[in-house]
Design a protein around this motif. Structure first.
Motif, PDB file in Angstrom:
ATOM      1  N   ASP A  92       0.816  -1.220   0.000  1.00  0.00           N
ATOM      2  CA  ASP A  92       0.000   0.000   0.000  1.00  0.00           C
ATOM      3  C   ASP A  92       0.849   1.270   0.000  1.00  0.00           C
ATOM      4  O   ASP A  92       0.322   2.370  -0.213  1.00  0.00           O
ATOM      5  CB  ASP A  92      -0.928   0.020   1.221  1.00  0.00           C
ATOM      6  N   LEU A  93       2.160   1.139   0.234  1.00  0.00           N
ATOM      7  CA  LEU A  93       3.042   2.307   0.241  1.00  0.00           C
ATOM      8  C   LEU A  93       3.548   2.664  -1.152  1.00  0.00           C
ATOM      9  O   LEU A  93       4.155   3.726  -1.332  1.00  0.00           O
ATOM     10  CB  LEU A  93       4.242   2.062   1.168  1.00  0.00           C
ATOM     11  N   LYS A  94       3.295   1.809  -2.134  1.00  0.00           N
ATOM     12  CA  LYS A  94       3.742   2.110  -3.499  1.00  0.00           C
ATOM     13  C   LYS A  94       3.047   3.370  -4.020  1.00  0.00           C
ATOM     14  O   LYS A  94       1.830   3.522  -3.887  1.00  0.00           O
ATOM     15  CB  LYS A  94       3.446   0.923  -4.418  1.00  0.00           C
ATOM     16  N   SER A 104      18.978   7.636  10.469  1.00  0.00           N
ATOM     17  CA  SER A 104      18.414   6.717  11.456  1.00  0.00           C
ATOM     18  C   SER A 104      18.307   5.305  10.894  1.00  0.00           C
ATOM     19  O   SER A 104      18.426   5.081   9.689  1.00  0.00           O
ATOM     20  CB  SER A 104      17.020   7.200  11.877  1.00  0.00           C
ATOM     21  N   THR A 105      18.037   4.335  11.782  1.00  0.00           N
ATOM     22  CA  THR A 105      17.747   2.979  11.309  1.00  0.00           C
ATOM     23  C   THR A 105      16.414   2.963  10.571  1.00  0.00           C
ATOM     24  O   THR A 105      16.172   2.085   9.749  1.00  0.00           O
ATOM     25  CB  THR A 105      17.727   1.985  12.480  1.00  0.00           C
ATOM     26  N   GLY A 106      15.558   3.939  10.859  1.00  0.00           N
ATOM     27  CA  GLY A 106      14.322   4.082  10.092  1.00  0.00           C
ATOM     28  C   GLY A 106      14.610   4.393   8.642  1.00  0.00           C
ATOM     29  O   GLY A 106      13.939   3.876   7.742  1.00  0.00           O
ATOM     30  N   GLU A 107      15.617   5.231   8.383  1.00  0.00           N
ATOM     31  CA  GLU A 107      16.004   5.534   7.005  1.00  0.00           C
ATOM     32  C   GLU A 107      16.493   4.261   6.308  1.00  0.00           C
ATOM     33  O   GLU A 107      16.140   4.007   5.142  1.00  0.00           O
ATOM     34  CB  GLU A 107      17.098   6.598   6.965  1.00  0.00           C
ATOM     35  N   GLN A 108      17.290   3.463   7.002  1.00  0.00           N
ATOM     36  CA  GLN A 108      17.787   2.216   6.419  1.00  0.00           C
ATOM     37  C   GLN A 108      16.634   1.296   6.038  1.00  0.00           C
ATOM     38  O   GLN A 108      16.635   0.692   4.965  1.00  0.00           O
ATOM     39  CB  GLN A 108      18.723   1.516   7.397  1.00  0.00           C
ATOM     40  N   ALA A 109      15.653   1.192   6.930  1.00  0.00           N
ATOM     41  CA  ALA A 109      14.493   0.335   6.651  1.00  0.00           C
ATOM     42  C   ALA A 109      13.650   0.902   5.518  1.00  0.00           C
ATOM     43  O   ALA A 109      13.161   0.162   4.653  1.00  0.00           O
ATOM     44  CB  ALA A 109      13.645   0.182   7.913  1.00  0.00           C
ATOM     45  N   LYS A 114       9.857  -0.768  -1.657  1.00  0.00           N
ATOM     46  CA  LYS A 114       9.814  -0.687  -3.120  1.00  0.00           C
ATOM     47  C   LYS A 114       8.684   0.216  -3.607  1.00  0.00           C
ATOM     48  O   LYS A 114       7.583   0.204  -3.052  1.00  0.00           O
ATOM     49  CB  LYS A 114       9.624  -2.093  -3.716  1.00  0.00           C
ATOM     50  N   GLY A 115       8.982   1.003  -4.628  1.00  0.00           N
ATOM     51  CA  GLY A 115       7.936   1.728  -5.343  1.00  0.00           C
ATOM     52  C   GLY A 115       7.436   3.003  -4.696  1.00  0.00           C
ATOM     53  O   GLY A 115       6.357   3.490  -5.063  1.00  0.00           O
TER      54      GLY A 115
END
Length: 218
Positions: A92-94, A104-109, A114-115
């Motif tokens: 749903d984030l595409k 942050s580790t949030g940026e890494q995740a 994708k998309g």
């Protein structure tokens, strides 16, 4: 998990848990703020008796210390506005605009998603939450504990819709301190069973995200 308040007092989820556990053990808890890079070495050299500071349980660390069962499962989570029913999973984030904190580790995740239409990076998560509330973002990828603590201050504005990777936290012991491990682990098990961990979790994160289980990492 632990920080200093406006009066320079140590407060947080770990602090409350440890004080309650110490009370039940009949001991006074003393906190020794320590450089994180050398924290395991400091434990094993006898500077203090345990590490109770949001330490992730990993196989590499378990070669040097013994861990309690996980008392909380940290993770990166996706947060949306409370009324958003369109985002429920990664698909749903595409095509959506997602925010996170730079470095942050949030940026890494978030980079693994994708998309996305756009990944916006902020110097502080508070700025990302402001843009989410204003409609300039569709979602945020944030450290779960940071996100849930922030949401206790902004009740009913945001919600966590799903988690990305889990990251269990445990109490670290010197390998030879078996009696201490047994005693403290038993107290923690009792605190989980009688609802004390749930109560402290709700105080800091708005809901019960505590656990007491052996993690997959070991």
């Amino acid at each position: 998990m632990e920080f200093r308040d406006e009066k320079n007092r140590l407060v947080g989820y770990d602090i409350d848990l440890a004080r309650e556990a110490g009370k039940r053990l009949g001991v006074k808890v003393e906190w020794i703020p320590t450089d994180w890079n050398g924290v395991i070495l400091a434990l094993n050299s006898g500077k203090f008796d345990i590490i109770w500071s949001g330490m992730s349980i990993t196989e590499e660390r378990a070669k040097e210390v013994d861990f309690s069962p996980a008392y909380i499962n940290e993770s990166q989570v996706v947060v949306v506005k409370a009324g958003n029913e369109k985002i429920k999973n990664q698909d749903d984030l595409k095509g959506k605009v997602v925010g996170t904190q730079l470095g942050s580790t949030g940026e890494q995740a978030a980079k693994k998603l994708k998309g996305l239409k756009e990944l916006k990076k902020y110097s502080k998560y508070t700025e990302a939450f402001l843009d989410l509330d204003a409609g300039r973002l569709d979602a945020i990828v944030v450290d779960e504990l940071v996100g849930r603590y922030y949401m206790t201050k902004r009740s009913n504005q945001f919600k966590v819709v799903f988690s990305l990777a889990k990251e269990p936290f445990g109490i670290a012991y010197r390998k030879q301190d078996k009696e201490l491990q047994k005693a403290l682990n038993k107290v923690m098990e009792d605190m989980k069973k009688d609802g004390t961990m749930a109560r402290i979790s709700k105080k800091w994160f708005g809901e019960d995200i505590s656990t007491w289980e052996q993690p997959d990492a070991l």
